[in-house]
Each structure stands twice: as structure tokens, then as C-alpha cells.
Design a protein around this motif. Structure first.
Motif, PDB file in Angstrom:
ATOM      1  N   ALA A 134       0.833  -1.207   0.000  1.00 21.99           N
ATOM      2  CA  ALA A 134       0.000   0.000   0.000  1.00 21.99           C
ATOM      3  C   ALA A 134       0.863   1.251   0.000  1.00 21.99           C
ATOM      4  O   ALA A 134       0.550   2.238  -0.687  1.00 21.99           O
ATOM      5  CB  ALA A 134      -0.933  -0.014   1.210  1.00 21.99           C
ATOM      6  N   ALA A 135       1.971   1.225   0.744  1.00 18.65           N
ATOM      7  CA  ALA A 135       2.881   2.365   0.768  1.00 18.65           C
ATOM      8  C   ALA A 135       3.542   2.590  -0.580  1.00 18.65           C
ATOM      9  O   ALA A 135       3.972   3.718  -0.891  1.00 18.65           O
ATOM     10  CB  ALA A 135       3.949   2.145   1.846  1.00 18.65           C
ATOM     11  N   TRP A 136       3.604   1.548  -1.393  1.00 24.45           N
ATOM     12  CA  TRP A 136       4.153   1.668  -2.742  1.00 24.45           C
ATOM     13  C   TRP A 136       3.098   2.121  -3.757  1.00 24.45           C
ATOM     14  O   TRP A 136       3.340   2.124  -4.954  1.00 24.45           O
ATOM     15  CB  TRP A 136       4.737   0.329  -3.200  1.00 24.45           C
ATOM     16  N   GLY A 137       1.920   2.468  -3.257  1.00 28.85           N
ATOM     17  CA  GLY A 137       0.874   2.952  -4.142  1.00 28.85           C
ATOM     18  C   GLY A 137       0.038   1.860  -4.779  1.00 28.85           C
ATOM     19  O   GLY A 137      -0.719   2.122  -5.728  1.00 28.85           O
ATOM     20  N   LYS A 138       0.135   0.643  -4.262  1.00 24.17           N
ATOM     21  CA  LYS A 138      -0.613  -0.475  -4.832  1.00 24.17           C
ATOM     22  C   LYS A 138      -1.922  -0.715  -4.073  1.00 24.17           C
ATOM     23  O   LYS A 138      -2.134  -0.175  -2.994  1.00 24.17           O
ATOM     24  CB  LYS A 138       0.244  -1.753  -4.808  1.00 24.17           C
ATOM     25  N   ASN A 139      -2.782  -1.520  -4.661  1.00 27.87           N
ATOM     26  CA  ASN A 139      -4.003  -1.982  -3.989  1.00 27.87           C
ATOM     27  C   ASN A 139      -3.794  -3.436  -3.582  1.00 27.87           C
ATOM     28  O   ASN A 139      -4.061  -4.353  -4.356  1.00 27.87           O
ATOM     29  CB  ASN A 139      -5.211  -1.888  -4.920  1.00 27.87           C
ATOM     30  N   PRO A 140      -3.311  -3.683  -2.375  1.00 29.47           N
ATOM     31  CA  PRO A 140      -3.080  -5.071  -1.953  1.00 29.47           C
ATOM     32  C   PRO A 140      -4.353  -5.733  -1.461  1.00 29.47           C
ATOM     33  O   PRO A 140      -5.281  -5.074  -0.975  1.00 29.47           O
ATOM     34  CB  PRO A 140      -2.075  -4.916  -0.806  1.00 29.47           C
ATOM     35  N   VAL A 141      -4.412  -7.052  -1.604  1.00 26.32           N
ATOM     36  CA  VAL A 141      -5.501  -7.854  -1.045  1.00 26.32           C
ATOM     37  C   VAL A 141      -4.891  -9.094  -0.406  1.00 26.32           C
ATOM     38  O   VAL A 141      -3.907  -9.642  -0.899  1.00 26.32           O
ATOM     39  CB  VAL A 141      -6.540  -8.273  -2.113  1.00 26.32           C
TER      40      VAL A 141
END
Length: 518
Positions: A177-184
Motif C-alpha cells: 500500500a505504501a508503494w501505491g498499490k491496492n493489496p488484497v
């Protein structure tokens, strides 16, 4: 809440191919020190140079500040030996998809990195549990599945094996998330989320083509222009490569011990056998090259605009499944009057439009011919699901074998006058968009039911990982779970296959009057 790895800490990336280089690019741009390793030193040098060029392009496009680009380049370095990643806070592996090779790499890394280092695999298909099984501390290994191209694709599946420590998965989730991604979050099961839940998108299209519902270009147009998908299934399979797509389907099918829901297509196997692999071979379902003609999409010839339209509504349905289409017809200037259900129709017949003697239903998984017989009304026409009735540019119709030309042409004129390009499909059960959406929702529901992921996670994954216009469970909510279950049940009855069995969670939600969201 678990925090992300601190900025400035070392992220080691093993493998400098497209995936590894993409991960390195994103991590360095996000403020982390990146150490890139590959067994081929020249590949590392090329990857770093290419990443530098990508930063330059982002600066030229105004999407990255020049100072930030220079800083990101400075944080990126190649290393000559695995021993040089000893100080990493996380090591992300992006090498060949081979269980033994990955196990050997992580076994070596265990003797190099510190006790607090997280080990992450970017595998797209291998069990995270199996990769970690022979480690001394399997609890620190987690899946961190990025999607290609990494800098552009938002999704990261954070995969927990049986031994993965929850804190490790949570840290990786927060870092992504800190890398700008949408994690699941997801559990390590075959296909994880995306590669499992996406199977019906291809499988139902291949079955429709095999049953001659329409040609590939026409089905693609329906899925794009009515269903709202960015690409149709056949053009997407051509882009992925049929060898790759077929291999993934086989892998998921075998991993689930032959579950018929994941049965591979004989038609796609023939494509692979013929070497018709798609774009990369110059021929798949389409032909490619400078001299390749654009495939034609079949549309019905213009028909006259009919007069007023009636609608009959099941007493307890309140017209919910037809309401969006009713609004579109009214906006096209049609007077829509309400009337009693079809004479002789069953007590629970669905809502229908009536136009010049034709009864027009939203597909419920039966064929138009079967519905005509059940309702004792020969002039029966079905229309397919549209993502957005207000904005869709195309609609698919199917006519009963008993339907007269005059009645069918009146229905075509009705939809054309409402601004749709009209495509006729042969009378196959469930049509195209509806059966695909129902099967996607069913697979998503089963993934949630089996604890693979949450309902929110599966919808995020399918939107961010494969660009679906809606998450499948949110889409099922909007169509109505009762209608989705009806479609699946009718498909199962027609085909007599376990492939179309209804997820227990769908039945439970329906029985409880609940939705997946809200």
C-alpha cells in the motif's frame, strides 16, 4: 495496524526480468533502497538502465519530479552475489516458475539474511505453502504476487501459506500500500484470487463459440459494448497467448483434482496444437499483421420503430430486473404501459416487455425456445445483460425457434430505436454477458466461502488485476442474487453438469435476504 517497512530500508529483488525490474522500479520510486540480483550480470545492468529511462519518461510526461527521479535512480543498485543482500528487510523473488528452483533460492537466502528479513515470492501459480515447506522458518515466507506491467498494474495479491505468520502478511500488505498499490489478502490455493476467479471469463466464451452462439468478433463486441469489459475474451486470450492461457487453465483444473468448473476447452487445445497462439504467432482467433483485415461484427439490419410497449410484472418482483431497461425505453420516447402477466404463464413468471405480440424477457439461463414452450407463447425474445442500460451501445438478443419474423423484427426495431446496435446470438442458454457474470460471481462467492479471501478483496482483485468493470460480487448484488442463482440453476439443469453448481454462499445470502456489500 501493522506498519509498512520503513522507507530507506533495503528491498532486495532476485531476478531482473520484466517482473523483477518492475518491482525494483516501484520500490526505488517509493523511497526504498533496492538491490537487484540476477545470475546474469549483464541482465542487471540492462534492467537498471531501462528503469532509469522509464523514470526519465515519467518526468517528460509530468508524472514524476526530476529531483525524485534522480533520487530513485540513486537508490537502485545491482549486486554481484546473493551474499550482498544480507542487510535486506525483505527479499522478493521473481525468477522462473519452478518449485525446486524457488525452494533452493530461499534455502540459500535463509543462510544469508537476518532473522527479521521477510522472504517473498512473486509466484503466480505455485503453492506458497509448498515453497516454504522446507525452510527452517517457513513462517516468514509470503506470496507477493504483482501483475505485469508492475508499474502500471495496481493489484498485489498478498498470499499466506499455511505457515505464514499473520504479522508477516500484514507487513507486506502495508508495504505494498505504501508503494501505491491496492493489496488484497488471500490464502494459498490454486490460482489464488485472480487466476481462479477469471477462469469463467474465458471458459464461457470458448463454450459459446463452440456452440456457435456467434463468431469471436461478435461475442467480443457484445462483451465490450454491452458488458462493459475493456477487452473481449477472445482478443484478450490472443493477447495473453493461447499456450499461456491454456496452461493456466490446465494447472488450475489439475490442482483442483479435476473439478469440472475449471475444465479446459478442447477448442483452445486445438488452437495451441495448430500453433495459433494469438498476437505473438500472427494468428489466434484473429489474424495479425499489416495485411490482416479487421474482423466484422454481426448486427441486425435496421427495422421500423414499433409503437407503444407494455410490461407485465411478477407481483413480488416489482420489476427490478427490467427497471433499467424500462427507463432506457422511456427515454427513447416509448410509452411503457403496465399490464397483467402473460395469459397462461406460471404464477412466478418474470417481468416481460410486450411489443407487437412478442414477449421480451431478460435471460434467466434458459433458452428462448424453452421459455416460449413453458409460457405457451411462441413469439418470445430474450435480451442479454448490460452493465449499464443507460450507456450501453449494444444489446444481444436471442429468439425462440417458434418466434415469427414479424415479432422478432419488431423487437429489433424497439432496441434500435432506443439507441442500441442489435446483435443476434443463436439461442444458447444464458446468452453471453449474463452467463459470464453469473459464473464469475459464482466463482468469487466460492472463493469467499472457502476462506480464500473476503468479498471486498475479490472485487478489488478482479477490478485492479484484470480491469473488470465491476467486482463480480458487487455486480451480482446489482443484478440481484435471486436472478444470478436462477441463471446458474437453469444452466445446470440445461447442461446437466456440475460445472454450473451454485455456490453454497450464494444460496445462503439469498435465503437470508442479504447482499455481499451493504
Amino acid at each position: 495496524m501493522t506498519n509498512a517497512l520503513e522507507k530507506g530500508s533495503i528491498v532486495a529483488v532476485i531476478g531482473s526480468g520484466a517482473m523483477g525490474a518492475g518491482i525494483a522500479q516501484v520500490a526505488a520510486a517509493s523511497g526504498y533502497q533496492v538491490r537487484l540480483f540476477d545470475t546474469r550480470a549483464e541482465a542487471v545492468d540492462k534492467a537498471i538502465a531501462d528503469i532509469g529511462k522509464m523514470y526519465g519518461k515519467l518526468v517528460d510526461k509530468g508524472r514524476m519530479d526530476a529531483v525524485d527521479a534522480d533520487a530513485a535512480r540513486a537508490r537502485l543498485a545491482g549486486v554481484a552475489s546473493l551474499k550482498d543482500v544480507a542487510g535486506a528487510a525483505i527479499v522478493i523473488e521473481a525468477i522462473v516458475e519452478n518449485l525446486d528452483v524457488k525452494r533452493a533460492l530461499f534455502a540459500d537466502l535463509e543462510g544469508i539474511v537476518g532473522d527479521g528479513c521477510i522472504l517473498a515470492t512473486n509466484t503466480s501459480s505455485i503453492s506458497v505453502t509448498a515453497i516454504a515447506a522446507k525452510l527452517r522458518r517457513p513462517e516468514r515466507l509470503v506470496g507477493m504476487h504483482f501483475f505485469n506491467p508492475v508499474p502500471l498494474m495496481a493489484l498485489v495479491e498478498v498470499i499466506s501459506g499455511l505457515a505464514t505468520a499473520p504479522a508477516v502478511a500484514d507487513t507486506v500488505f502495508a508495504t505494498a500500500a505504501a508503494w501505491g498499490k491496492n493489496p488484497v489478502h488471500a490464502k494459498s490455493t490454486p490460482g489464488f484470487i485472480v487466476n481462479r476467479v477469471a477462469r469463467p471469463f474465458y471458459a464461457e466464451a470458448l463454450r459459446l463459440l463452440s456452440e456457435r452462439a456467434a463468431d469471436a468478433a461478435t461475442l467480443d463486441a457484445v462483451m465490450r459494448e454491452a458488458g462493459g469489459f475493456r477487452m473481449g475474451p477472445f482478443e484478450l486470450m490472443d493477447l495473453i497467448g493461447h499456450d499461456v492461457n491454456f496452461s493456466v487453465t490446465q494447472s488450475v483444473f489439475n490442482a483442483y483434482f479435476g473439478d469440472p468448473r475449471f475444465t479446459p476447452s478442447v477448442l483452445q487445445q486445438e488452437m495451441v496444437n495448430a500453433g495459433f497462439l494469438g498476437r505473438k504467432s500472427g494468428r489466434g482467433f484473429y489474424r495479425y499483421g499489416d495485411d490482416a483485415a479487421k474482423a466484422a461484427v454481426l448486427e441486425e439490419a435496421p427495422q421500423a420503430r414499433p409503437g407503444a410497449v407494455n410490461i407485465s410484472i411478477e407481483p413480488d418482483a416489482k420489476g427490478s430486473v427490467t427497471a433499467p431497461m424500462e427507463l432506457r425505453l422511456k427515454e427513447a420516447g416509448f410509452v411503457v404501459k403496465h399490464r397483467d402477466p402473460l395469459p397462461g404463464a406460471g404464477e412466478h413468471e418474470a417481468a416481460a416487455f410486450h411489443c407487437h405480440g412478442a414477449a421480451v424477457f431478460l435471460t434467466d439461463g434458459r433458452t428462448a425456445t424453452e421459455r416460449a414452450a413453458a409460457n405457451k407463447h411462441a413469439d418470445t425474445v430474450l435480451y442479454d445483460l448490460a452493465l449499464d442500460c443507460a450507456g450501453a451501445t449494444r444489446i444481444a438478443l436471442a429468439r425462440a425457434d417458434q418466434c415469427s419474423d414479424s415479432a422478432y423484427h419488431a423487437v429489433v426495431g424497439l432496441f434500435q430505436a432506443s439507441g442500441f446496435a442489435v446483435t443476434r446470438l443463436d439461442d444458447v442458454p444464458g446468452m453471453a454477458v449474463m452467463r459470464t457474470v453469473a459464473m464469475l460471481a459464482n466463482e468469487a462467492a466460492d472463493a469467499v466461502n472457502q476462506g480464500v479471501c473476503s468479498a471486498e478483496a475479490v472485487d478489488i482483485a478482479m477490478q485492479k488485476g484484470v480491469n473488470y468493470p465491476h467486482g463480480p460480487l458487487a455486480w451480482a448484488d446489482s443484478v440481484g442474487l435471486a436472478h444470478i442463482v436462477t441463471v446458474l440453476s437453469n444452466l445446470a439443469a440445461t447442461y446437466g453438469e456440475d460445472r454450473y453448481r451454485v455456490s453454497p454462499l450464494l444460496r445462503r445470502k439469498l435465503a437470508g435476504g442479504a447482499r455481499f456489500h451493504g
